[in-house]
Motif scaffolding. Structure first.
Motif, PDB file in Angstrom:
ATOM      1  N   ARG A  20      36.375  57.847  40.754  1.00 24.34           N
ATOM      2  CA  ARG A  20      35.353  58.375  39.841  1.00 24.34           C
ATOM      3  C   ARG A  20      33.968  58.282  40.488  1.00 24.34           C
ATOM      4  O   ARG A  20      33.734  57.429  41.355  1.00 24.34           O
ATOM      5  CB  ARG A  20      35.379  57.622  38.503  1.00 24.34           C
ATOM      6  CG  ARG A  20      34.932  56.199  38.616  1.00 24.34           C
ATOM      7  CD  ARG A  20      35.005  55.464  37.279  1.00 24.34           C
ATOM      8  NE  ARG A  20      34.691  54.069  37.470  1.00 24.34           N
ATOM      9  CZ  ARG A  20      35.334  53.059  36.915  1.00 24.34           C
ATOM     10  NH1 ARG A  20      36.352  53.280  36.119  1.00 24.34           N
ATOM     11  NH2 ARG A  20      34.955  51.826  37.150  1.00 24.34           N
ATOM     12  N   ARG A  67      39.005  49.180  26.981  1.00 23.50           N
ATOM     13  CA  ARG A  67      40.251  49.401  26.237  1.00 23.50           C
ATOM     14  C   ARG A  67      39.966  49.525  24.739  1.00 23.50           C
ATOM     15  O   ARG A  67      40.572  50.353  24.046  1.00 23.50           O
ATOM     16  CB  ARG A  67      41.216  48.233  26.481  1.00 23.50           C
ATOM     17  CG  ARG A  67      41.825  48.228  27.877  1.00 23.50           C
ATOM     18  CD  ARG A  67      42.633  46.967  28.136  1.00 23.50           C
ATOM     19  NE  ARG A  67      43.248  46.983  29.439  1.00 23.50           N
ATOM     20  CZ  ARG A  67      44.426  47.547  29.707  1.00 23.50           C
ATOM     21  NH1 ARG A  67      45.122  48.107  28.732  1.00 23.50           N
ATOM     22  NH2 ARG A  67      44.909  47.547  30.935  1.00 23.50           N
ATOM     23  N   ARG A 103      52.837  42.926  36.834  1.00 29.68           N
ATOM     24  CA  ARG A 103      52.608  43.612  35.574  1.00 29.68           C
ATOM     25  C   ARG A 103      53.920  43.808  34.820  1.00 29.68           C
ATOM     26  O   ARG A 103      53.973  43.677  33.608  1.00 29.68           O
ATOM     27  CB  ARG A 103      51.914  44.960  35.847  1.00 29.68           C
ATOM     28  CG  ARG A 103      51.485  45.772  34.649  1.00 29.68           C
ATOM     29  CD  ARG A 103      50.719  45.014  33.597  1.00 29.68           C
ATOM     30  NE  ARG A 103      49.583  44.227  34.019  1.00 29.68           N
ATOM     31  CZ  ARG A 103      48.323  44.655  34.034  1.00 29.68           C
ATOM     32  NH1 ARG A 103      48.037  45.875  33.658  1.00 29.68           N
ATOM     33  NH2 ARG A 103      47.357  43.852  34.387  1.00 29.68           N
ATOM     34  N   ARG A 139      46.093  54.842  37.629  1.00 24.94           N
ATOM     35  CA  ARG A 139      44.856  54.251  37.117  1.00 24.94           C
ATOM     36  C   ARG A 139      43.949  53.840  38.276  1.00 24.94           C
ATOM     37  O   ARG A 139      42.738  54.070  38.243  1.00 24.94           O
ATOM     38  CB  ARG A 139      45.199  53.071  36.213  1.00 24.94           C
ATOM     39  CG  ARG A 139      44.128  52.703  35.254  1.00 24.94           C
ATOM     40  CD  ARG A 139      44.691  52.363  33.883  1.00 24.94           C
ATOM     41  NE  ARG A 139      45.673  51.291  33.936  1.00 24.94           N
ATOM     42  CZ  ARG A 139      45.368  49.999  33.978  1.00 24.94           C
ATOM     43  NH1 ARG A 139      44.110  49.640  34.026  1.00 24.94           N
ATOM     44  NH2 ARG A 139      46.315  49.096  33.957  1.00 24.94           N
ATOM     45  N   LYS A 154      43.344  39.139  38.258  1.00 30.42           N
ATOM     46  CA  LYS A 154      41.982  38.818  37.823  1.00 30.42           C
ATOM     47  C   LYS A 154      41.908  38.068  36.496  1.00 30.42           C
ATOM     48  O   LYS A 154      41.206  37.080  36.396  1.00 30.42           O
ATOM     49  CB  LYS A 154      41.163  40.097  37.619  1.00 30.42           C
ATOM     50  CG  LYS A 154      40.771  40.826  38.848  1.00 30.42           C
ATOM     51  CD  LYS A 154      40.015  42.093  38.461  1.00 30.42           C
ATOM     52  CE  LYS A 154      40.647  42.830  37.350  1.00 30.42           C
ATOM     53  NZ  LYS A 154      41.302  43.927  37.208  1.00 30.42           N
ATOM     54  N   ARG A 159      29.877  54.110  30.336  1.00 24.92           N
ATOM     55  CA  ARG A 159      29.584  53.011  31.259  1.00 24.92           C
ATOM     56  C   ARG A 159      28.189  52.439  31.012  1.00 24.92           C
ATOM     57  O   ARG A 159      27.987  51.238  31.096  1.00 24.92           O
ATOM     58  CB  ARG A 159      29.728  53.463  32.711  1.00 24.92           C
ATOM     59  CG  ARG A 159      31.111  54.001  33.045  1.00 24.92           C
ATOM     60  CD  ARG A 159      31.431  53.854  34.509  1.00 24.92           C
ATOM     61  NE  ARG A 159      31.620  52.461  34.849  1.00 24.92           N
ATOM     62  CZ  ARG A 159      32.762  51.787  34.673  1.00 24.92           C
ATOM     63  NH1 ARG A 159      33.827  52.368  34.180  1.00 24.92           N
ATOM     64  NH2 ARG A 159      32.832  50.516  34.993  1.00 24.92           N
ATOM     65  N   SER A 166      35.864  42.420  30.897  1.00 24.49           N
ATOM     66  CA  SER A 166      35.134  43.669  30.654  1.00 24.49           C
ATOM     67  C   SER A 166      36.087  44.838  30.403  1.00 24.49           C
ATOM     68  O   SER A 166      35.763  45.768  29.676  1.00 24.49           O
ATOM     69  CB  SER A 166      34.203  43.994  31.832  1.00 24.49           C
ATOM     70  OG  SER A 166      34.935  44.296  32.990  1.00 24.49           O
ATOM     71  N   ARG A 210      35.827  45.858  37.269  1.00 18.09           N
ATOM     72  CA  ARG A 210      35.915  46.742  38.432  1.00 18.09           C
ATOM     73  C   ARG A 210      34.570  46.857  39.155  1.00 18.09           C
ATOM     74  O   ARG A 210      34.513  47.133  40.340  1.00 18.09           O
ATOM     75  CB  ARG A 210      36.330  48.164  38.003  1.00 18.09           C
ATOM     76  CG  ARG A 210      37.667  48.264  37.301  1.00 18.09           C
ATOM     77  CD  ARG A 210      38.796  48.018  38.277  1.00 18.09           C
ATOM     78  NE  ARG A 210      40.115  48.300  37.706  1.00 18.09           N
ATOM     79  CZ  ARG A 210      40.739  47.558  36.823  1.00 18.09           C
ATOM     80  NH1 ARG A 210      40.183  46.461  36.364  1.00 18.09           N
ATOM     81  NH2 ARG A 210      41.940  47.885  36.384  1.00 18.09           N
ATOM     82  N   ASP A 211      33.498  46.702  38.377  1.00 13.79           N
ATOM     83  CA  ASP A 211      32.153  46.969  38.910  1.00 13.79           C
ATOM     84  C   ASP A 211      31.181  45.851  38.554  1.00 13.79           C
ATOM     85  O   ASP A 211      29.985  46.083  38.460  1.00 13.79           O
ATOM     86  CB  ASP A 211      31.631  48.294  38.336  1.00 13.79           C
ATOM     87  CG  ASP A 211      31.459  48.238  36.816  1.00 13.79           C
ATOM     88  OD1 ASP A 211      32.110  47.384  36.173  1.00 13.79           O
ATOM     89  OD2 ASP A 211      30.673  49.024  36.269  1.00 13.79           O
ATOM     90  N   ASP A 255      40.195  55.016  38.986  1.00 13.07           N
ATOM     91  CA  ASP A 255      39.110  54.017  39.000  1.00 13.07           C
ATOM     92  C   ASP A 255      38.354  54.038  40.325  1.00 13.07           C
ATOM     93  O   ASP A 255      37.145  53.819  40.362  1.00 13.07           O
ATOM     94  CB  ASP A 255      39.664  52.603  38.755  1.00 13.07           C
ATOM     95  CG  ASP A 255      40.183  52.424  37.333  1.00 13.07           C
ATOM     96  OD1 ASP A 255      39.857  53.252  36.467  1.00 13.07           O
ATOM     97  OD2 ASP A 255      40.923  51.446  37.107  1.00 13.07           O
TER      98      ASP A 255
HETATM   99  O1  CDP Z   1      44.526  44.744  32.998  1.00 14.25           O
HETATM  100  P1  CDP Z   1      44.132  45.656  34.123  1.00 14.25           P
HETATM  101  O2  CDP Z   1      43.631  44.905  35.328  1.00 14.25           O
HETATM  102  O3  CDP Z   1      45.170  46.638  34.454  1.00 14.25           O
HETATM  103  O4  CDP Z   1      42.940  46.525  33.586  1.00 14.25           O
HETATM  104  P2  CDP Z   1      41.658  46.091  32.795  1.00 14.25           P
HETATM  105  O5  CDP Z   1      40.845  45.105  33.576  1.00 14.25           O
HETATM  106  O6  CDP Z   1      42.036  45.716  31.408  1.00 14.25           O
HETATM  107  O7  CDP Z   1      40.833  47.456  32.776  1.00 14.25           O
HETATM  108  C1  CDP Z   1      41.347  48.602  32.131  1.00 14.25           C
HETATM  109  C2  CDP Z   1      40.599  49.828  32.640  1.00 14.25           C
HETATM  110  O8  CDP Z   1      39.241  49.741  32.230  1.00 14.25           O
HETATM  111  C3  CDP Z   1      40.552  50.002  34.150  1.00 14.25           C
HETATM  112  O9  CDP Z   1      41.686  50.696  34.649  1.00 14.25           O
HETATM  113  C4  CDP Z   1      39.266  50.808  34.328  1.00 14.25           C
HETATM  114  O10 CDP Z   1      39.501  52.177  34.112  1.00 14.25           O
HETATM  115  C5  CDP Z   1      38.385  50.301  33.215  1.00 14.25           C
HETATM  116  N1  CDP Z   1      37.397  49.304  33.639  1.00 14.25           N
HETATM  117  C6  CDP Z   1      36.247  49.743  34.248  1.00 14.25           C
HETATM  118  O11 CDP Z   1      36.100  50.935  34.478  1.00 14.25           O
HETATM  119  N2  CDP Z   1      35.261  48.877  34.589  1.00 14.25           N
HETATM  120  C7  CDP Z   1      35.399  47.565  34.353  1.00 14.25           C
HETATM  121  N3  CDP Z   1      34.406  46.727  34.674  1.00 14.25           N
HETATM  122  C8  CDP Z   1      36.583  47.068  33.771  1.00 14.25           C
HETATM  123  C9  CDP Z   1      37.577  47.972  33.432  1.00 14.25           C
END
Ligand code: CDP
Length: 221
Positions: free
Chosen positions: A182, A39, A156, A175, A16, A108, A34, A129-130, A179
Motif C-alpha cells: 500500500r 479490525r 496461526r 494480507r 508480535k 490511517r 494497534s 505495522r507502522d 500491507d
Molecule cells: O494478527 P495479525 O498480526 O495477523 O494482524 P493484526 O496485527 O491484528 O493487524 C490486522 C491488519 O491491520 C493488518 O493486516 C494490517 O492491514 C492492519 N494494520 C495496519 O495497517 N497497521 C497497524 N499498525 C496494525 C495493523
C-alpha cells in the motif's frame, strides 16, 4: 525527549501480539494492539452493512464511530457503541477485509491520532505495522519481528481450528502483500529498528532478547 514507547512491528503471525503483551507485563508498561483498532473499524463497517471495498463507505462509518478507550488488565482497549468486540474481530470475515480498510489514508490518519493519544496514559508497548515508522518515529525502542512464511502459517493455524496450513498461508500472504504494497504507511523495517528473526525461537526466547536489549541500552552497554 523521545516518546516512551516500545514499538514492535512485523508481518502477520510473526509472534508480535504474544511477545508484546509479555514484554509489557515484564516492564510494567501498557500494551496496545494497534491491529485490533483496524479490525474494530472493519468489523463495525461490516456490521453496518457497508462495503469495505468502497473507501467512502468505510469513511462514513468512521466519521461517526462511537469509540471509547479504556485501560484494563495492563492494556489499552476500546469499545465501539458501548461494546468491546473481541472474538468478532478475529474471525475470517474481518481477516479478509481488514487490509483494505487499513489501506485507506483517512482511516490511517484517524487511527494514528488515536494511537498517539494513548501515550498520555503511560509508558507503552505498541505492536503493529507502522508503529516505529509512522505512529511513533521517535519511539525510544523499536523492534521488527519476522519469521519464515511456513512458521507463521503454522503458528496461526495453531490458533484456529479446522483450517489447513496451506489455506492459512495463502490468507496471510494476501494480507502481507496488501500491507507491504500500500502507498500509505506500508509495512517496512524502520532504519533504527532491531530486527529479530523468530523462526525456531520460543516466545520466551524472543521476550528475553527484547527485554535484555532494552536493559542493556538503559545500562549504557
Ligand atoms: O494478527 P495479525 O498480526 O495477523 O494482524 P493484526 O496485527 O491484528 O493487524 C490486522 C491488519 O491491520 C493488518 O493486516 C494490517 O492491514 C492492519 N494494520 C495496519 O495497517 N497497521 C497497524 N499498525 C496494525 C495493523
Amino acid at each position: 525527549m523521545p516518546s516512551d514507547v516500545i514499538a514492535i512491528d512485523g508481518p502477520s503471525a510473526s509472534g508480535k501480539s504474544t511477545v508484546a503483551r509479555r514484554v509489557a507485563a515484564r516492564l510494567g508498561r501498557l500494551y496496545v494492539d494497534s491491529g485490533a483498532l483496524y479490525r474494530g473499524i472493519t468489523w463495525r463497517t461490516l456490521e453496518e452493512g457497508r462495503d469495505p471495498a468502497v473507501p467512502a463507505e468505510t469513511l462514513a462509518v468512521l466519521q461517526n464511530l462511537p469509540v471509547e478507550f479504556f485501560v484494563a488488565d495492563g492494556a489499552v482497549r476500546f469499545r465501539i457503541g458501548g461494546y468491546e468486540p473481541v472474538a468478532e474481530i478475529r474471525g475470517e470475515r474481518v481477516n479478509e477485509r481488514v487490509s483494505e480498510v487499513a489501506a485507506v489514508p483517512e482511516v490511517r490518519v484517524q487511527a494514528t491520532a488515536w494511537l498517539r493519544a494513548m501515550a498520555d496514559k503511560g509508558p507503552l508497548v505498541m505492536e503493529g505495522r507502522d508503529i516505529g515508522t509512522v505512529v511513533f518515529p521517535d519511539a525510544r525502542f523499536k523492534f521488527y519481528l519476522d519469521a519464515s512464511p511456513e512458521e507463521r502459517a503454522r503458528r496461526r493455524q495453531g490458533e484456529l481450528t479446522g483450517t489447513d496450513v496451506s489455506r492459512v498461508m495463502a490468507s496471510l500472504q494476501t494480507r502481507d502483500r496488501r500491507d507491504s504494497g500500500r502507498s500509505t504507511a506500508p509495512l517496512r523495517v524502520a532504519s533504527d529498528a532491531r530486527a529479530v528473526d523468530t523462526t525456531g525461537l520460543s516466545i520466551d526466547e524472543v521476550v528475553d532478547q527484547i527485554v535484555a536489549s532494552i536493559e542493556d541500552h538503559q545500562a549504557g552497554v
